[in-house]
Scaffold this active site. Sequence first.
Site: not given
Length: 221
Positions: A126, A139
């Site tokens: 990501s 995250y």
Amino acid sequence: MNSVLITGATSGLGNQLAIDLSKKYNIFCIGRNKARLRELKEIGCNVLQVDFLKDGWLKKVRTFCSEVDILINNAGVFPIKNLSNSNVEDFDFCFNVNVKIPFMLMKEYIPKMKESGYGRIINILSSSAYSGSKDTALYCASKHALLGLTRSAFLEYRGTGIKVHSISPGSMQTPMGRTDVRQDFTSFIKVEEVSKFIEYTLSLEDSMVIDEVRLNRAIIR
């Protein structure tokens, strides 16, 4: 025909990859959504319903596909929760899915890839692997960890016939991406474009390798 194992194949990018790559590869799909797995089976994919948070999942996966040529670690979770409100249980959940599972699957399949002299590992990261956010501390931390793991594996297996790639898209138009109400969903990257890029990456078989790439949004709103 090379075999491909895709985790998180019942939603978002994983689902698009299963559809697109099924035209060229023997696809093994892992996911939790039974109805979506049934749809993938109808187009010729091999499917297995698995919950990575339950004991015995690796044994089920090993039985499902003992060897693969290409492993795509796509499954992930995206908790939107700041650090002050996060606890150890949140940490374990996020790191188990986003880091530990890719690590265990790499450990499972890389030795067999080494024996054959051919293998491809694609870890889906990501843009958060390169940044921080007050709303997604765990995250971001998990994606940083997966980036470090992938970079190290790339160097460790270089020259063995195994290529290890980290692909880090910005926010995508997926069910997971839709949960991020902080941003304009219509500006997110289309999963079809990311899938095409991964398909191209897998086509490189000669002197060039894409080891690490960031795929950014054209517009951020």
